[in-house]
Design an enzyme around this catalytic site. Structure first.
Site, mmCIF file in Angstrom:
data_model
loop_
_atom_site.group_PDB
_atom_site.id
_atom_site.type_symbol
_atom_site.label_atom_id
_atom_site.label_comp_id
_atom_site.label_asym_id
_atom_site.label_seq_id
_atom_site.Cartn_x
_atom_site.Cartn_y
_atom_site.Cartn_z
ATOM 1 N N THR A 168 0.907 -1.152 0.000
ATOM 2 C CA THR A 168 0.000 0.000 0.000
ATOM 3 C C THR A 168 0.938 1.192 0.000
ATOM 4 O O THR A 168 2.090 1.034 0.368
ATOM 5 C CB THR A 168 -0.820 0.055 1.320
ATOM 6 O OG1 THR A 168 -1.353 -1.216 1.598
ATOM 7 C CG2 THR A 168 -1.922 1.065 1.268
ATOM 8 N N ARG A 196 -13.118 -7.121 -4.534
ATOM 9 C CA ARG A 196 -12.589 -7.164 -3.161
ATOM 10 C C ARG A 196 -12.069 -5.784 -2.783
ATOM 11 O O ARG A 196 -11.377 -5.126 -3.530
ATOM 12 C CB ARG A 196 -11.463 -8.183 -3.074
ATOM 13 C CG ARG A 196 -10.761 -8.250 -1.693
ATOM 14 C CD ARG A 196 -9.553 -7.341 -1.614
ATOM 15 N NE ARG A 196 -8.799 -7.512 -0.353
ATOM 16 C CZ ARG A 196 -7.821 -6.722 0.031
ATOM 17 N NH1 ARG A 196 -7.447 -5.680 -0.701
ATOM 18 N NH2 ARG A 196 -7.188 -6.940 1.171
ATOM 19 N N GLY A 198 -10.107 -3.768 0.494
ATOM 20 C CA GLY A 198 -9.389 -3.944 1.754
ATOM 21 C C GLY A 198 -9.564 -2.752 2.681
ATOM 22 O O GLY A 198 -10.581 -2.055 2.649
ATOM 23 N N ASP A 199 -8.540 -2.509 3.483
ATOM 24 C CA ASP A 199 -8.634 -1.443 4.488
ATOM 25 C C ASP A 199 -8.372 -0.048 3.938
ATOM 26 O O ASP A 199 -8.846 0.942 4.505
ATOM 27 C CB ASP A 199 -7.611 -1.705 5.600
ATOM 28 C CG ASP A 199 -6.185 -1.577 5.068
ATOM 29 O OD1 ASP A 199 -5.508 -0.583 5.375
ATOM 30 O OD2 ASP A 199 -5.748 -2.456 4.310
ATOM 31 N N THR A 219 -0.677 0.024 6.574
ATOM 32 C CA THR A 219 -0.393 -0.878 5.464
ATOM 33 C C THR A 219 -0.304 -2.294 6.011
ATOM 34 O O THR A 219 -0.054 -2.486 7.201
ATOM 35 C CB THR A 219 0.924 -0.503 4.756
ATOM 36 O OG1 THR A 219 1.200 -1.474 3.739
ATOM 37 C CG2 THR A 219 2.113 -0.464 5.713
ATOM 38 N N GLY A 220 -0.527 -3.275 5.152
ATOM 39 C CA GLY A 220 -0.424 -4.655 5.604
ATOM 40 C C GLY A 220 -1.569 -5.507 5.102
ATOM 41 O O GLY A 220 -2.167 -5.193 4.067
ATOM 42 N N HIS A 221 -1.890 -6.559 5.824
ATOM 43 C CA HIS A 221 -2.954 -7.466 5.408
ATOM 44 C C HIS A 221 -4.300 -6.786 5.658
ATOM 45 O O HIS A 221 -4.726 -6.618 6.796
ATOM 46 C CB HIS A 221 -2.845 -8.789 6.169
ATOM 47 C CG HIS A 221 -3.869 -9.775 5.753
ATOM 48 N ND1 HIS A 221 -4.883 -10.197 6.579
ATOM 49 C CD2 HIS A 221 -4.066 -10.403 4.560
ATOM 50 C CE1 HIS A 221 -5.653 -11.047 5.917
ATOM 51 N NE2 HIS A 221 -5.175 -11.199 4.700
#
EC number: 3.4.19.5
Length: 308
Positions: A168, A196, A198-199, A219-221
């Site tokens: 990200t 999909r 994400g965050d 940032t991340g999963h």
């Protein structure tokens, strides 16, 4: 206030030596752009937008023209931005065929009564605002085509600890008037289902900004970040009197222990304290303050130079 900008290029697995220099140049360029805007009297919102545009335009990063591909081999991008002065926010998700989703997110914030537009509605709004449409294939890089093939071959999209998916870009800033802002932008995760999200476009997860506390970009999963509301959680700890460093460690630690999620974040507090922290293998980051540029990629690897 002494202006400050901090940027990140995504929490990720190990970055190969040949990429490191390009990633380093890109992240430093983005911080320098953002800081230049602040030095000329620009707002925190201007600075985070400018820094993130620089990263969206750099194919080394998973945003804009470097975005990873969904299961159909297409680019779908998410972004959000927030002004800590009045908590106004703008976000877009699943957008295609534009170069800079963060610019569209800002237009949502400033030109509509809404906070969040998605997919076709976002596309119609972009066209109405005169945002140039570019052919979808222009955003697709050879590198990302190969990544998708490899991912499909390994069928690893469901692995939550899959570090190659953690890209990200983001920025936080504090301007000379004491206003804070954040911006976050991404292409998502490799081989994701169509649609999909994400965050990154979700206020409170992918970022948050409040003049009374500070600003953060994460940032991340993405699924893990959404579950723990990582951005707002970190700022909550700061509200409770924790330092930026303690707050970052607490929230990232909670995400790791509670949902086994890895990631990273950048924070600037209302008083100008800042931190870049991550639990993933590495996270390219840079911070500009008081004429000095700090940057790094790996843990315990910080370089400080004078800004041009």
């Amino acid at each position: 206030m002494n202006p400050i900008v901090v940027v990140h290029g995504g929490g990720a697995g190990p970055i190969s030596e040949d990429r490191k220099e390009r990633v380093h140049q890109g992240i430093v360029r983005a911080a320098t752009v953002g800081y230049g805007i602040l030095r000329e009297g620009g707002s925190a919102v201007d600075a985070v937008e400018g820094a993130v545009v620089a990263l969206e335009d750099d194919p080394e990063f998973n945003a804009g023209c470097g975005s990873v591909l969904n299961t159909n081999g297409e680019v779908e991008m998410d972004a959000s931005i927030m002004d800590g002065k009045d908590l106004s926010a703008g976000a877009v998700s699943a957008v295609r065929c534009i170069a800079n989703p963060i610019k569209l997110a800002r237009l949502v914030m400033e030109k509509t009564p809404h906070c969040f537009l998605t997919d076709q509605g976002a596309a119609q709004f972009a066209a109405a605002m005169g945002v140039p449409e570019i052919p979808g294939e222009k955003l697709v890089t050879e590198k990302n085509k190969k990544r998708l093939e490899k991912e499909k071959h390994e069928k690893g999209a469901q692995k939550t600890d899959c570090q190659k998916n953690l890209g990200t870009v983001g920025a936080v800033a504090l301007d000379c008037k004491g206003n804070v802002a954040y911006a976050t932008s991404t292409g998502g995760i490799v081989n994701k289902m169509v649609g999909r999200v994400g965050d990154s476009p979700c206020v409170g997860a992918g970022g948050y900004a409040d003049n009374d506390i500070g600003a953060i970009s994460t940032t991340g999963h993405g699924e893990s970040i959404l579950k723990v509301n990582l951005a707002r959680l970190t700022l909550f700890h700061i509200e409770q009197g924790k330092t930026v460093e303690e707050a970052a460690d607490l929230s990232l630690g909670y995400m790791k222990s509670r949902v086994k999620g890895l990631g990273g974040l950048i924070v600037v507090s209302k008083t100008g304290d800042w931190v870049a922290k991550w639990t993933s293998t590495c996270m390219p980051w840079a911070a500009a303050k008081d004429g000095k540029l700090h940057f790094g990629i790996d843990p315990d690897d910080t370089t400080i130079t004078d800004l041009p």
